[in-house]
Design an enzyme around this catalytic site. Structure first.
Site, short mmCIF file in Angstrom:
data_model
loop_
_atom_site.label_atom_id
_atom_site.label_comp_id
_atom_site.label_asym_id
_atom_site.label_seq_id
_atom_site.Cartn_x
_atom_site.Cartn_y
_atom_site.Cartn_z
CD GLU A 104 -11.05 -0.49 3.98
OE1 GLU A 104 -11.38 0.07 2.89
OE2 GLU A 104 -11.90 -1.08 4.64
CE1 TYR B 238 -2.13 -3.57 9.27
CE2 TYR B 238 -3.90 -5.09 10.29
CZ TYR B 238 -3.51 -4.00 9.45
OH TYR B 238 -4.38 -3.28 8.68
CG HIS C 247 -5.55 -11.42 13.13
ND1 HIS C 247 -6.55 -10.45 12.73
CD2 HIS C 247 -5.45 -11.99 11.98
CE1 HIS C 247 -7.00 -10.73 11.55
NE2 HIS C 247 -6.13 -11.90 10.97
CG ASP D 138 -7.18 -4.64 7.84
OD1 ASP D 138 -6.71 -4.68 6.47
OD2 ASP D 138 -6.96 -3.47 8.41
CD GLU E 27 -1.38 -2.19 2.23
OE1 GLU E 27 -0.19 -2.39 2.21
OE2 GLU E 27 -2.39 -2.48 3.20
CG ASP F 191 -1.99 -3.23 5.99
OD1 ASP F 191 -0.77 -3.42 5.81
OD2 ASP F 191 -2.25 -2.09 6.45
NE ARG G 205 -6.06 0.56 10.63
CZ ARG G 205 -4.88 0.91 9.77
NH1 ARG G 205 -4.13 0.24 9.32
NH2 ARG G 205 -4.81 2.39 9.49
#
Length: 842
Positions: A94, A349, A396, A92, A17, A90, A351
């Protein structure tokens, strides 16, 4: 070692990203890989329309984001010759959606790409991810699509309704509006709160009969209320902190107690008379230690950070906003240039809603604790923590440092002060969570006396740290705990001061960023990755505001919430919002049909929407009664809602047009006279409140409409100099351009402002004068004006330029003129373009 790659002549393309993430990953991959950044999402729903076909099962229409077109073109070019494409967004929802959109935009087949995910950007994590690539998780993609479409529907369907019924420019959000509702509910509770009186009797006791201590203690208190030598007056009394008070008591073998019971019943009087009765009864009474109890207790370390607890701790301990916290954490995750090592990902990470720690992370922490602090600080087994969230994914990890040996002190010079403080917070929490508990000796003491009102008991509690345990790292100490003197049961104690004090119950505490995040989490509103954007958005929309780091609902936020609550009870219901979040989780984890979830939401929503368009009253047409009387006609005044928020208006409007601003509590703001005189009529200037804050207005308004802006200290600013003529005509309205002043310096603006809003840089002043003298300015069209002002870049000349330019001119001409005019326009455009390009027309 390099990541596994099949034999081929071409390089593999890795897409992430951000450039920072690309830079860090590039360190760990061999020369057979090229790492590029997509700069986030490459496609999205366009902002100009809803772009969701509701009748066709909510089919979305995605477009390439304009600012990403060049990036996409470069990615396509690199993808053509790539041996394999690795999508490393990432882990997640998104990130999965970004990867999916890339496959669609690049038009690559499943066999041409692989999905790689990693929890931290370290050498071992990257190599492991590339050695074990995955397929796209379509469940995550559909969950993200469903959320995006839900939010788009609510925003695009309700916002126009708010424009029509409240004010232009307003917007609504599926989750944000519910978050505003939480703040509004709290606002209502605070406004409705009625304080209740209660009394306390505190007692200071010493283990010896020292008559001088009363005076010494009073002198200690007075030392916090001294005269300011510059002002010549006493400072505002603040009193000692609890820590300072405890230090004084410990130094004088004293303790602080509270009257706990009288005659066997708990003591909490609600009036002065009952308090005075007990107070007088114990004035000269002897006191003894009735009971002393001591027990050993433990304090266990907190779990490692998840997103929400990191945001809360950062807000409480560092004063950082949720948005700033996530930005800093993103920096630490993607990589920081560390001296001699290059770009290093410092944390995992950020989130996540899981407190799980990988076995290698536990081993790393335990080895560090044993070496740095010794065996007393290392528990026999690793500490494990349960996750409260039902939706937490144990695959996670919690937020932790990637390498515990990189201590905060060792990288302090490589981080910004804010980055360092956040990294220190994360590092300390991770190490502390694997250490032994802190141990305390907790002592409770009861002091009694016999009086006319019965047995009177004062109680005190104190605790002493016996072993610091995890607190050696976390730095959390107990400064407010009282250290009790050595006492024994039956011992006489002597009062230094017995003091009755009046108190009132406090209203509910306002939300801070930390407590709002905690409530959003407990209510299941949104997800950890969305809390920062929710809190940022509701402030940007002026529905709530922060004063002294506490949230207040604005008049606009209250009005909008009431409208939505009345007409969209399902959308605004906390339980239903939580249910929709759970449905999105099921789409991801159980592959629930996302279209059916959208139908479940939309069908009743559409009914409410149609009814609201018919039944919702305009906010400006509604009034609420007030306690005030109109000073001009003596009619009752009412609250109305206007462009600047709530205000007081005469109930007899429009017969009586008296109106007055009010504060956030609804109290009338009376005009406040000042020492300043009106520069035009000489009458007094008064303080007024407007859309952009307070200002000075003439007391003779509306006869005299003079106003003056105020600076930060409340002093009137000098009036702005009138605009100067420029001698140049406006190309839009044929008025005159004038020279105006702004914070950034002078500029050219139309003298007919606000009817005409033409603005031109002052740098063009002399250039336009020359053009006007030559008769070229003002031009006949806006396009010519833009060209003369250099606002339109000339396209690079090529063989097809004359043809393209002529074709564009033809299309415009066809709409406005007949065929003859078209032919003339074609010839004119061709000639003009040929001159520009110095190439022959075809």
């Amino acid at each position: 070692m390099t990541a596994k790659k099949t034999a081929s002549s071409g390089k593999s393309l890795v897409i992430v990203e951000s450039p920072a993430k690309a830079k860090t990953i590039n360190r760990y991959l061999g020369t057979g890989y090229k790492v590029l950044a997509s700069m986030g999402h490459i496609r999205d729903l366009p902002g100009k329309s809803m772009s969701v076909d509701i009748e066709n099962n909510f089919e979305p229409t995605y477009e390439i984001i304009p600012t990403r077109k060049k990036i996409l073109a470069n990615l396509k070019k690199e993808a053509k010759g790539a041996e394999m494409i690795y999508l490393a967004a990432d882990l997640d929802r998104e990130g999965e959606a970004i990867a999916w959109h890339l496959t669609e935009a690049l038009k690559i087949k499943p066999e041409q790409f692989r999905r790689v995910v990693f929890n931290s950007i370290t050498k071992s994590s990257i190599h492991q991810a590339f050695a074990n690539p995955l397929e796209l998780d379509i469940g995550k993609v559909n969950a993200q699509q469903a959320r995006r479409i839900l939010d788009r529907i609510v925003g695009y369907e309700i916002s126009p309704l708010l424009w029509k019924k409240v004010a232009r420019g307003l917007s609504a959000g599926r989750v944000q509006s519910v978050a505003v509702k939480l703040v509004v509910i709290k606002e209502r509770e605070i406004r409705a709160f009625v304080p209740e009186e209660y009394w306390k009797i505190s007692g200071l006791f010493c283990n010896s009969a020292r008559k001088d201590l009363n005076g010494k203690y009073q002198a200690f208190l007075d030392s916090f209320n001294v005269e300011d030598p510059e002002e010549g007056s006493k400072k505002k009394p603040t009193g000692p902190t609890q820590k300072q008070r405890n230090e004084w008591l410990m130094a004088h073998d004293s303790l602080e107690t509270q009257l706990a019971s009288v005659g066997g019943a708990s003591f909490r009087p609600d009036n002065q008379a009952d308090t005075e009765k007990v107070y007088k009864a114990i004035q000269s009474a002897p006191f003894k230690i009735k009971e002393i109890k001591t027990r050993r207790t433990q304090s266990r370390p907190s779990a490692p950070f998840i997103t929400s607890t990191l945001q809360q701790a950062s807000a409480n301990r560092l004063g950082y906003s949720t948005k700033n916290t996530m930005r800093l954490a993103q920096n630490l995750y993607e990589g920081i240039d560390i001296g001699g090592q290059g770009s290093v990902g410092l944390i995992t990470y950020m989130r996540t809603d899981s407190t799980n720690l990988a076995p290698e992370a536990l081993q790393m922490a335990r080895e560090f604790i044993g070496d740095a602090y010794g065996s007393d600080y290392l528990p026999e087994k690793a500490n494990y923590y349960g996750t409260k969230s039902k939706s937490a994914q144990e695959a996670h990890e919690a937020v932790r440092p990637t390498d515990v040996s990189i201590t905060p002190d060792s990288v302090k010079g490589d981080l910004t002060p804010q980055q360092h403080k956040l990294y220190e917070l994360i590092w300390q929490r991770f190490v502390a969570c694997q250490m032994t508990p802190a141990q305390w000796d907790v002592t409770s003491i009861r002091i009694s006396t016999e009086a006319e009102v019965g047995e009177v008991i004062f109680s005190a509690n104190g605790r002493k740290l016996v072993f610091d345990g995890f607190m050696r790292v976390s730095g959390l100490t107990s400064n407010g705990d009282q250290i009790l003197p050595d006492l024994h049961e039956g011992q006489d104690v002597f009062p230094i001061q017995i003091d009755p004090t009046q108190h009132f119950t406090s209203p509910p505490a306002r939300y801070t960023e930390a407590s709002l995040v905690k409530t959003l989490e407990s209510e299941g509103i949104g997800r950890p990755s969305t809390y920062a954007s929710i809190i940022s958005t509701i402030q940007d929309r002026d529905y709530v505001e922060q004063l002294d780091r506490k949230f207040h609902a604005t008049d606009l936020g209250i009005v909008v919430t009431e409208k939505l609550d009345d007409h969209f009870p399902r959308v605004m219901d906390l339980a239903f919002t939580r249910h929709m979040e759970e449905q999105l989780d099921k789409i991801e984890e159980m592959h629930l049909n996302w279209v059916e979830v959208l139908h479940e939401f939309y069908n009743p929503f559409k009914e409410n929407l149609d009814r609201a368009h018919e039944e919702m009253k305009h906010a400006k047409a509604e009034t609420q009664p007030s306690e005030y009387e109109c000073p001009e006609c003596k009619e009752p005044m009412v609250y109305r809602f206007g462009k600047n928020g709530r205000f007081l208006s005469c109930g007899a409007y429009p017969k009586c047009k008296f109106a007055s601003p009010c504060d956030r509590d609804g109290k009338m703001c009376k005009p406040e006279a000042t020492e300043h005189k009106c520069p035009n009529c000489g009458k007094d200037m008064i303080l007024r409140k407007g859309r952009f804050g307070t200002f000075l207005g003439c007391s003779d308004y509306p006869e005299c409409k003079t106003t003056q802006q105020l600076d930060k200290e409340g002093n009137p600013l000098p009036p702005k100099a009138p605009p100067k003529p420029s001698g140049i005509r406006c190309y839009k309205c044929e008025g005159d351009l004038v020279i105006r002043e702004s914070k950034r310096g002078p500029f050219l603006g139309c003298g007919r402002f606000p009817k005409c809003r033409t603005i031109i840089s002052m740098k063009q002043h002399e250039h336009l004068k020359e053009l006007q003298e030559k008769g070229i300015w003002p031009p006949k069209t806006f396009e010519e004006a833009d060209e003369l002002l250099g606002r339109k870049k000339k396209k690079a000349a090529d063989a097809d330029a004359p043809k393209k330019s002529a074709k564009k001119t033809v299309k415009k001409a066809v709409k406005k003129t007949a065929k003859k005019t078209v032919k003339k326009a074609v010839k004119k455009a061709v000639k003009k373009t040929v001159k520009k390009t110095d190439e022959p027309a075809e």
